[in-house]
Design a protein around this motif. Structure first.
Motif, short mmCIF file in Angstrom:
data_model
loop_
_atom_site.label_atom_id
_atom_site.label_comp_id
_atom_site.label_asym_id
_atom_site.label_seq_id
_atom_site.Cartn_x
_atom_site.Cartn_y
_atom_site.Cartn_z
N ALA A 126 0.83 -1.21 0.00
CA ALA A 126 0.00 0.00 0.00
C ALA A 126 0.86 1.25 0.00
O ALA A 126 0.57 2.24 -0.70
CB ALA A 126 -0.92 0.00 1.21
N ALA A 127 1.94 1.26 0.74
CA ALA A 127 2.82 2.42 0.78
C ALA A 127 3.49 2.65 -0.57
O ALA A 127 3.66 3.80 -0.99
CB ALA A 127 3.88 2.22 1.86
N ARG A 128 3.83 1.60 -1.23
CA ARG A 128 4.43 1.76 -2.57
C ARG A 128 3.42 2.33 -3.56
O ARG A 128 3.78 3.16 -4.41
CB ARG A 128 4.96 0.42 -3.05
CG ARG A 128 6.27 -0.01 -2.37
CD ARG A 128 6.67 -1.40 -2.76
NE ARG A 128 7.99 -1.76 -2.21
CZ ARG A 128 8.51 -2.96 -2.26
NH1 ARG A 128 7.82 -3.97 -2.83
NH2 ARG A 128 9.71 -3.19 -1.74
N SER A 129 2.16 1.92 -3.48
CA SER A 129 1.12 2.47 -4.37
C SER A 129 0.93 3.96 -4.11
O SER A 129 0.82 4.76 -5.05
CB SER A 129 -0.19 1.72 -4.16
OG SER A 129 -0.06 0.36 -4.50
N SER A 130 0.89 4.34 -2.82
CA SER A 130 0.74 5.75 -2.50
C SER A 130 1.94 6.54 -3.00
O SER A 130 1.81 7.68 -3.48
CB SER A 130 0.60 5.92 -0.99
OG SER A 130 -0.58 5.26 -0.52
N ARG A 157 3.12 21.63 -2.24
CA ARG A 157 2.32 20.63 -1.51
C ARG A 157 2.47 19.25 -2.13
O ARG A 157 2.54 18.24 -1.42
CB ARG A 157 0.86 21.07 -1.51
CG ARG A 157 0.54 22.18 -0.51
CD ARG A 157 -0.95 22.32 -0.32
NE ARG A 157 -1.60 22.81 -1.51
CZ ARG A 157 -1.77 24.12 -1.80
NH1 ARG A 157 -1.32 25.05 -0.96
NH2 ARG A 157 -2.37 24.49 -2.91
N LYS A 158 2.47 19.17 -3.45
CA LYS A 158 2.64 17.87 -4.10
C LYS A 158 4.03 17.27 -3.82
O LYS A 158 4.16 16.05 -3.64
CB LYS A 158 2.45 18.01 -5.62
CG LYS A 158 1.05 18.45 -6.02
CD LYS A 158 0.02 17.43 -5.54
CE LYS A 158 -1.39 17.86 -5.96
NZ LYS A 158 -2.43 16.90 -5.47
N LYS A 159 5.02 18.13 -3.77
CA LYS A 159 6.36 17.62 -3.47
C LYS A 159 6.45 17.11 -2.04
O LYS A 159 7.09 16.08 -1.76
CB LYS A 159 7.39 18.72 -3.70
CG LYS A 159 8.84 18.22 -3.64
CD LYS A 159 9.80 19.34 -3.98
CE LYS A 159 11.23 18.81 -4.01
NZ LYS A 159 11.62 18.12 -2.77
N SER A 160 5.79 17.80 -1.09
CA SER A 160 5.78 17.34 0.30
C SER A 160 5.04 16.01 0.42
O SER A 160 5.46 15.12 1.19
CB SER A 160 5.11 18.39 1.20
OG SER A 160 5.87 19.59 1.20
N ALA A 161 3.94 15.85 -0.34
CA ALA A 161 3.20 14.59 -0.32
C ALA A 161 4.08 13.46 -0.85
O ALA A 161 4.03 12.32 -0.35
CB ALA A 161 1.92 14.71 -1.15
N LEU A 162 4.91 13.76 -1.87
CA LEU A 162 5.82 12.73 -2.40
C LEU A 162 6.86 12.32 -1.36
O LEU A 162 7.15 11.13 -1.19
CB LEU A 162 6.50 13.26 -3.66
CG LEU A 162 7.56 12.33 -4.28
CD1 LEU A 162 6.92 11.00 -4.72
CD2 LEU A 162 8.26 13.01 -5.45
N ASP A 163 7.40 13.29 -0.64
CA ASP A 163 8.39 12.98 0.41
C ASP A 163 7.75 12.13 1.52
O ASP A 163 8.39 11.19 2.03
CB ASP A 163 8.96 14.26 0.99
CG ASP A 163 9.79 15.04 -0.04
OD1 ASP A 163 10.23 14.40 -1.02
OD2 ASP A 163 9.99 16.25 0.16
N ALA A 164 6.52 12.45 1.91
CA ALA A 164 5.84 11.68 2.95
C ALA A 164 5.57 10.26 2.48
O ALA A 164 5.71 9.30 3.26
CB ALA A 164 4.54 12.38 3.35
N ALA A 165 5.19 10.10 1.22
CA ALA A 165 4.93 8.76 0.68
C ALA A 165 6.21 7.94 0.66
O ALA A 165 6.20 6.73 0.95
CB ALA A 165 4.33 8.88 -0.72
N ALA A 166 7.33 8.57 0.33
CA ALA A 166 8.60 7.86 0.32
C ALA A 166 8.97 7.41 1.74
O ALA A 166 9.49 6.30 1.95
CB ALA A 166 9.70 8.76 -0.26
#
Length: 377
Positions: A126-130, A157-166
């Motif tokens: 699930a984390a990889r999909s996000s 905001r999109k870049k921060s969401a990418l960092d959180a997903a990683a």
């Protein structure tokens, strides 16, 4: 000479009361003939010889020795326990079995541990999909921002969401590694070659994390574990140590002090000491054997070891009775003592080698008395 008094003899008194002169005279003459004077015993007769037991003086090294009884132990004993809790389903080893490093000695029920692994794998998926979705959004907004169609704040905001997903992907990966490790921990493995000396759990029992299941004595040096009193703490460090085994008779092993407890046992008030037994691996004693550790202190000159009953002290210092070989009489001889034990006195000076010393009943004897040495003494 001692004579009797005629008036006190019963026969004479009877003669004096008899009225017939002839009979009275006869009785009086008989009494005088029988009484007479007694010959006394000679006051100057020598007293009889006193029988005594003796010991011959022989000087030897003054090294003091002391024996301490203990048991043979391995230098390292590993108490193995599971790093996770669970139900023990198998324990393929028992006391006395030899094990090798990496061998499985106990197993837990893997059902719950397997479920934890499956759950961690799902979280990672699930984390990889996000992360993939967040990465796609970040790339799209980066393209729009470069062409001026997206504000900078939205792109941030999109870049921060990418960092959180990683980060969530990394967290899920670590959780999966932990779950897999716990699954591996369900198999208890020996950490070294050795022999099982005790077990602490049986199949079917639910064990807690860290609870001892199997204790393994590792191969390697063997040691004698003994308890030392306070008086021998300093001496143990400088004494020469040897170890003998009850099962091997008079055979002795050289030994060295490896470990001495810094604190006394609260119950016995003794200090645990470990002496390494110096022997080849092939001749190493078996674990659990009864071992006697002998500590010998360095000698400080020769001493004569005599029975403690041979020494007397009437306020003028220690002394012994020596039998004069020429006259068979006693000679009181002052001696200097180096020390004594429960039944032995160690004489440092005052006697010559080969002299015979009385060992029993010295307080009932006096100097100059004629004695007779008993056989075997």
């Amino acid at each position: 000479m001692t004579c009797f008094r005629p008036s006190s003899h019963p026969t004479i008194r009877l003669a004096l009361h008899i009225r017939r002169p002839a009979m009275a005279a006869t009785l009086l003459a008989a009494a005088l003939a029988l009484g007479g004077c007694k010959e006394p015993t000679r006051a100057d007769a020598p007293p009889p010889e006193r029988p005594v037991r003796v010991a011959t003086v022989a000087y030897t090294n003054a090294a003091e020795t002391r024996d301490f009884v203990g048991v043979v132990r391995a230098r390292t004993e590993s108490a193995l326990g599971f790093r996770v809790g669970g139900k023990l389903v198998e324990r393929p080893v028992d006391v006395g079995d030899r094990v090798t490093a990496g061998q499985v000695v106990a197993k837990l029920d893997h059902t719950d541990l397997g479920l934890q692994v499956a759950s961690a794998e799902a979280e990672l998926s699930a984390a990889r999909s996000s992360y993939a979705q967040a990465k796609s959004d970040e790339a799209r907004y980066a393209s729009l921002r470069s062409r001026g169609f997206a504000p900078v704040a939205e792109y941030e905001r999109k870049k921060s969401a990418l960092d959180a997903a990683a980060s969530r992907v990394e967290q899920a990966r670590r959780s999966l590694d932990l779950a897999r490790n716990q699954l591996d921990y369900g198999d208890l493995q020996a950490d070294a070659d050795g022999v099982v000396v005790s077990v602490g759990a049986e199949p079917g029992q639910v064990v807690a994390t860290g609870q001892t299941v199997v204790t393994i004595a590792r191969d390697g040096p063997r040691e004698a574990l003994v308890a030392l009193p306070e008086a021998w703490l300093a001496e143990a460090r400088r004494a020469e140590a040897t170890v003998s085994l009850w099962a091997e008779g008079d055979h002795r092993y050289a030994a060295t002090l490896r470990e001495l407890a810094p604190q006394a046992d609260p119950a016995t008030r003794t200090y645990a000491a470990r002496f390494e037994i110096l022997s080849d691996d092939d001749a190493a004693p078996a674990l659990g054997m009864t071992a006697t550790v002998t500590l010998a202190l360095p000698g400080e000159g020769p001493v004569a070891r005599l029975p403690l009953a041979a020494v007397m002290n009437n306020g003028q210092g220690p002394a012994v009775f020596v039998v004069d070989p020429a006259t068979s009489t006693l000679d009181r001889r002052p001696v200097a003592l180096k020390g004594f034990t429960e039944d032995v006195a160690m004489v440092q000076s005052g006697l010559d080698a080969g002299e015979r010393v009385v060992t029993l009943g010295v307080h009932q004897l006096r100097e100059g008395v004629a004695v007779r040495v008993l056989d075997g003494g």
